[in-house]
Design an enzyme around this catalytic site. Structure first.
Site, PDB file in Angstrom:
ATOM      1  N   ASP A  40      59.923  27.810 -22.981  1.00 12.02           N
ATOM      2  CA  ASP A  40      59.118  26.635 -23.127  1.00 12.02           C
ATOM      3  C   ASP A  40      59.960  25.760 -24.095  1.00 12.02           C
ATOM      4  OD1 ASP A  40      57.595  24.313 -22.845  1.00 12.02           O
ATOM      5  OD2 ASP A  40      55.688  25.539 -23.757  1.00 12.02           O
TER       6      ASP A  40
ATOM      7  N   ASP B 112     118.723   4.891  -2.619  1.00 13.06           N
ATOM      8  CA  ASP B 112     117.666   4.272  -3.116  1.00 13.06           C
ATOM      9  C   ASP B 112     117.331   2.938  -2.844  1.00 13.06           C
ATOM     10  OD1 ASP B 112     115.564   3.923  -5.570  1.00 13.06           O
ATOM     11  OD2 ASP B 112     115.815   6.156  -5.614  1.00 13.06           O
TER      12      ASP B 112
ATOM     13  N   ARG C 280     104.860  -5.688 -11.089  1.00 12.77           N
ATOM     14  CA  ARG C 280     106.296  -5.508 -10.460  1.00 12.77           C
ATOM     15  C   ARG C 280     106.371  -6.522  -9.465  1.00 12.77           C
ATOM     16  NH1 ARG C 280     110.476  -1.085  -7.955  1.00 12.77           N
ATOM     17  NH2 ARG C 280     112.096  -1.044  -9.725  1.00 12.77           N
TER      18      ARG C 280
ATOM     19  N   LYS D 244     112.502   9.560   0.186  1.00 17.41           N
ATOM     20  CA  LYS D 244     111.758   9.349  -1.101  1.00 17.41           C
ATOM     21  C   LYS D 244     110.890   8.088  -0.873  1.00 17.41           C
ATOM     22  CE  LYS D 244     112.709   7.692  -5.918  1.00 17.41           C
ATOM     23  NZ  LYS D 244     113.936   7.458  -6.836  1.00 17.41           N
ATOM     24  N   TRP D 245     109.685   8.626  -1.085  1.00 19.38           N
ATOM     25  CA  TRP D 245     108.335   7.787  -0.878  1.00 19.38           C
ATOM     26  C   TRP D 245     107.880   7.277  -2.419  1.00 19.38           C
ATOM     27  CZ3 TRP D 245     105.794   7.100   3.902  1.00 19.38           C
ATOM     28  CH2 TRP D 245     104.670   6.416   4.041  1.00 19.38           C
ATOM     29  N   ASP D 246     108.055   6.041  -2.660  1.00 20.70           N
ATOM     30  CA  ASP D 246     107.709   5.498  -3.951  1.00 20.70           C
ATOM     31  C   ASP D 246     106.472   4.695  -3.800  1.00 20.70           C
ATOM     32  OD1 ASP D 246     108.328   5.068  -6.455  1.00 20.70           O
ATOM     33  OD2 ASP D 246     110.410   4.159  -6.406  1.00 20.70           O
ATOM     34  N   MET D 247     106.007   4.484  -5.117  1.00 17.19           N
ATOM     35  CA  MET D 247     104.480   3.666  -5.498  1.00 17.19           C
ATOM     36  C   MET D 247     104.701   3.237  -6.638  1.00 17.19           C
ATOM     37  SD  MET D 247     101.180   4.183  -6.366  1.00 17.19           S
ATOM     38  CE  MET D 247      99.622   3.621  -5.592  1.00 17.19           C
ATOM     39  N   ASN D 248     105.158   1.928  -6.844  1.00 14.56           N
ATOM     40  CA  ASN D 248     105.271   1.482  -8.325  1.00 14.56           C
ATOM     41  C   ASN D 248     104.421   0.574  -8.907  1.00 14.56           C
ATOM     42  OD1 ASN D 248     108.072   2.775  -8.581  1.00 14.56           O
ATOM     43  ND2 ASN D 248     108.750   1.501  -7.146  1.00 14.56           N
TER      44      ASN D 248
ATOM     45  N   CYS E 274     107.143   9.946  -5.165  1.00 12.22           N
ATOM     46  CA  CYS E 274     107.484   9.355  -6.399  1.00 12.22           C
ATOM     47  C   CYS E 274     106.415   8.185  -6.830  1.00 12.22           C
ATOM     48  CB  CYS E 274     108.816   8.869  -6.156  1.00 12.22           C
ATOM     49  SG  CYS E 274     109.364   7.887  -7.791  1.00 12.22           S
TER      50      CYS E 274
ATOM     51  N   ASP F 167     110.528   9.192 -14.385  1.00 16.74           N
ATOM     52  CA  ASP F 167     111.728   8.044 -14.281  1.00 16.74           C
ATOM     53  C   ASP F 167     112.636   8.302 -15.517  1.00 16.74           C
ATOM     54  OD1 ASP F 167     111.697   6.805 -12.071  1.00 16.74           O
ATOM     55  OD2 ASP F 167     110.666   4.903 -12.577  1.00 16.74           O
TER      56      ASP F 167
HETATM   57  C1  DGJ Z   1     110.804   3.714  -9.350  1.00 13.09           C
HETATM   58  C2  DGJ Z   1     111.495   5.102  -8.949  1.00 13.09           C
HETATM   59  O1  DGJ Z   1     110.940   6.035  -9.847  1.00 13.09           O
HETATM   60  C3  DGJ Z   1     112.873   5.241  -9.377  1.00 13.09           C
HETATM   61  O2  DGJ Z   1     113.516   6.335  -9.082  1.00 13.09           O
HETATM   62  C4  DGJ Z   1     113.575   4.156  -8.373  1.00 13.09           C
HETATM   63  O3  DGJ Z   1     113.262   4.664  -6.951  1.00 13.09           O
HETATM   64  C5  DGJ Z   1     112.801   2.669  -8.324  1.00 13.09           C
HETATM   65  N1  DGJ Z   1     111.466   2.831  -8.462  1.00 13.09           N
HETATM   66  C6  DGJ Z   1     113.444   1.960  -7.278  1.00 13.09           C
HETATM   67  O4  DGJ Z   1     113.007   0.525  -7.354  1.00 13.09           O
END
Ligand code: DGJ
Length: 739
Positions: free
Chosen positions: A53, A366, A443, A476-480, A526, A548
């Site tokens: 308690d 690339d 970007r 290579k499938w990027d996303m920035n 990526c 990178d």
């Molecule tokens: C970010 C990636 O990490 C790099 O290796 C390269 O592919 C650039 N983008 C290209 O815009």
């Protein structure tokens, strides 16, 4: 492997002979966590907590002042019933109230592991590999059920947990918080390990003591992020790389998350993992069911290396999929650091000719290959060929590359659109934004609204068109960028909080469709490097560009940190030019290679501009890597010395058949005060003899692991040594005694 229910004690016992997980039903209604750790044969309950308690404790059973949920070790804690620690879920009923009462109802044992439809997950190939316990909690007034899933594996020291909510009634429910797992540990004397970082500085290991409050690791960036990794590890104070008890939780999800370690007032520790409630909410209509992503829990009594070994094996064999799961990965050359946006057919072909001579197996073009993409200011979303740069199109480029004896791969950033693009001009409503404000750029790009099925269809078609137009075996499938202006023009006002998760479901749908359509394509994830290096992505893409930052010294630290969760075979690592483009450092080609060969080896430089001796050296490196890559890619990895803490880095790989050991040692800076500290290898057979390939000398596994290896002094910065040991005997032989 077994799951038992003890009728008398009302306890569930999950075990595989190496680990056990135990919880029970208390007072007929509540789940009480009892044990997760090293295997025990039975749980009889001598460690059960006593109830007292205590001041400010609410008592859900009026006749029992000693029983309070605030002190109970819980499995899936609620809010509004007197447990004031971090709740696992909050569900709002249609009248806007958030008081619910979910009680234990029943259980079911399933052979195998059910799939999580639409979400990445650990899978089994045969039902005999795993068993799953499903617990039902029910609130008869809210007319809803919560289903808690626990899977135990025959071959891995892990428990997978996930949660479903079922609306069995007629009213609409609103899920405000739905963690995928919650676990209460006895005591608070733990260290907590999380991973933090940023762009070009991923996976810093961050270990600190848990004190009297909470440690939270989280992301609201729209992805797991380089800033925080969806992982939390509880460690006994004495635990280190090779010894001590550790409990790791890793989320199989790539979106926003929250991981919590919370010290309770009466010396207990709550650990949780799930989607971040700041950006998650879900309307659950009549008869609908919602599945939250899965968390993998790993227990090890052999420190962090033991925990990582389990994550590595499980992820390599039962998370990664497709033909590349078991195939050796090709040595690739990527055009980015050599040409950036100024790629064209002739430059690519000249580079490819050099690459082929060096033994490279895959040429990757690339960013910069598509129409109008002269810089990062434009053209994302318009995935059509640039006939000025590539007059014969991607098809002719790929044919010419293949004639050089290499495979061909290509870069995309499909989740994005530039304001200066045909796609955006045609569909300005396809981006994530609020109707009331100008969307914020990052970007020079916006994020496509993948909660909109029409956008997903467009992305699938645009990528498919290119992949069908030529022989392409790698993407290579990027996303920035990260997500701002979290709003969707295709969801109604009440559903806006669903966007983050719907974005992930859209992305997973796209990736799943492309995986099925192009089973022979190797996908590499990526996000400006390792910004979305998580278990969710690995389900669709069995490798990730780790950073990178391609500087060898920075990479030592990043790859070391990455290995806490992810096996080297998933790690994209490239040799690049010096002075290094990110930090300006000069390192030898040997050291750059030794770091990059510790993952999936690639090159990212203009080979044509190198002196002949360096080209020759690269050719030898690649030949060497090919001779040992099975060990790197399929073997066991052990961390030996931490470059995030000291001046050296060291690790070793042991092949699956235990016959080959690759040991890598790095001295970062040369020091005036020179020391001899042998590094003790790990994972070898004590009773075996190993021959060092470089000079034929022989050593017992016991000596290599207990006395260790001292590397020769070199008066230089950034030095590397790579040793290859081959196991020749079970016991010492007269031949070896000579050495
Ligand atoms: C970010 C990636 O990490 C790099 O290796 C390269 O592919 C650039 N983008 C290209 O815009």
């Amino acid at each position: 492997m077994e799951i038992k229910y003890n009728e008398q004690e009302r306890t569930f016992f999950l075990s595989n002979g190496r680990i056990s997980y135990v919880f029970g039903v208390e007072k007929d209604r509540y789940l009480m966590h009892l044990y997760f750790g090293r295997y025990i044969r039975n749980y009889r309950g001598i460690s059960r907590p006593y109830f007292y308690d205590r001041g400010f404790c609410s008592n859900p059973l009026p006749e029992d002042r000693e029983f309070s949920l605030d002190t109970l070790p819980r499995e899936y804690p609620d809010m509004n019933q007197g447990d004031f620690r971090s709740p696992a879920y909050v569900i709002q009923t249609e009248d806007g109230r958030r008081v619910t009462r979910f009680y234990y109802k029943n259980y079911r044992i399933i052979q195998g592991k059910p799939e999580l439809t639409g979400l990445p997950h650990i899978y089994t190939e045969e039902d005999q590999e795993a068993m799953t316990l499903c617990i039902t909690l029910e609130d008869e007034i809210a007319e809803a059920r919560i289903l808690l899933y626990y899977t135990i594996f025959r071959d891995y020291d892990a428990v997978c947990r996930h949660v479903e909510v079922e609306n069995t009634g007629k009213q609409e429910l609103y899920l405000e918080r739905l963690m995928s797992m919650s676990l209460d540990f006895p005591g608070t004397s733990y260290d907590v390990l999380t991973m933090t970082g940023g762009h070009i500085n991923e996976k810093n290991i961050n270990r600190r003591p848990l004190q009297s409050d909470a440690i939270v690791a989280e992301s609201i960036r729209g992805c797991s992020s380089p800033q925080a990794t969806p992982c939390i590890v509880l460690m006994e104070k004495e635990a280190g790389e090779s010894r001590g008890e550790v409990w790791g939780a890793n989320f199989v999800y790539s979106g926003d998350f929250q991981a919590v370690a919370q010290a309770g007032q009466y010396k207990s520790t709550r650990v949780q993992m799930g989607m971040n409630p700041l950006t998650f909410g879900w309307r659950l209509k009549e008869k609908e069911r919602f599945t939250a992503p899965e968390t993998v829990l790993v227990y090890s009594d052999k420190g962090l290396n033991g925990m990582s070994g389990t994550f590595h094996d499980l992820y390599r064999k039962r998370l990664c999929r497709g033909v590349y799961r078991d195939k050796v990965r090709p040595v690739l050359l990527n055009s980015w650091e050599a040409f950036e946006f100024q790629v064209n057919e002739e430059k690519c072909i000249s580079l490819a000719k050099e690459a082929a001579k060096a033994g490279i197996e895959l040429f990757v073009v690339d960013d910069g290959w598509f129409r109008n993409r002269s810089s990062d200011k434009r053209a994302l979303g318009d995935w059509t060929e640039d006939k000025e740069k590539f007059p014969g199109g991607i098809c002719r480029l790929s044919e010419r590359i293949r004639k050089e004896g290499m495979e061909f791969g290509i870069w995309f950033e499909p989740e994005m659109v530039s304001p200066d693009s045909d796609l955006y001009r045609k569909h300005p409503d396809w981006i994530i934004r609020s109707p009331h404000y100008d969307p914020i750029l990052s970007r020079y790009q916006y994020v496509l609204d993948l909660s909109n099925p029409a956008v997903c269809d467009y992305v699938i078609q645009a990528v498919s068109n290119i992949l069908e137009s030529a022989e392409i075996t790698y993407v290579k499938w990027d996303m920035n960028r990260h997500i701002t202006d979290l709003g969707s023009l295709c969801l109604d006002g009440k559903s806006q909080k669903e966007l983050s998760h719907r974005y992930m479901l859209g992305l997973y749908f796209i990736l799943d469709t492309l995986n099925r359509r192009f089973p022979e394509v190797l996908f590499e994830g990526c996000s400006s490097g390792g910004g979305r290096y998580d278990a969710g992505m690995l389900y669709y893409m069995p490798q990730t560009w780790a950073s990178d930052n391609s500087d060898a010294v920075c990479r030592l630290k990043i790859q070391y940190g990455t290995s806490i969760l992810f096996p080297p075979v998933t790690m994209g690592a490239h040799v690049s030019v010096v002075p290094n483009l990110q930090v300006g450092r000069l390192t030898s080609i040997d050291t750059r290679f030794a770091v990059a060969m510790s993952g999936n080896l690639g090159y990212e430089m203009d080979l044509c501009s190198l002196p002949e001796e360096e080209k020759e050296e690269i050719k030898n490196q690649i030949a060497f890597y090919k001779s040992i890559r099975e060990v790197i890619q399929k073997g066991r990895f052990y961390r030996l010395a931490n470059p995030q803490e000291g001046n050296t880095a060291a690790w070793n790989f042991v092949s699956e058949d235990e016959n080959t050991v690759i040991y890598c040692y790095f001295q970062i800076l040369s020091e005036a005060v020179r020391v001899n500290v042998p590094v003790k290898l790990k994972g070898l057979r004590e009773d075996s003899v190993y021959r060092l390939a470089q000079d034929g000398s022989c050593y017992g596994g016991d000596e290599l692991m207990h006395a260790g290896v001292t590397s020769p002094p070199v008066l230089k910065d950034f030095v590397s040594h790579v040793y290859v040991f081959n196991r020749i005997q079970e016991f010492s032989c007269s031949d070896c005694e000579k050495h």
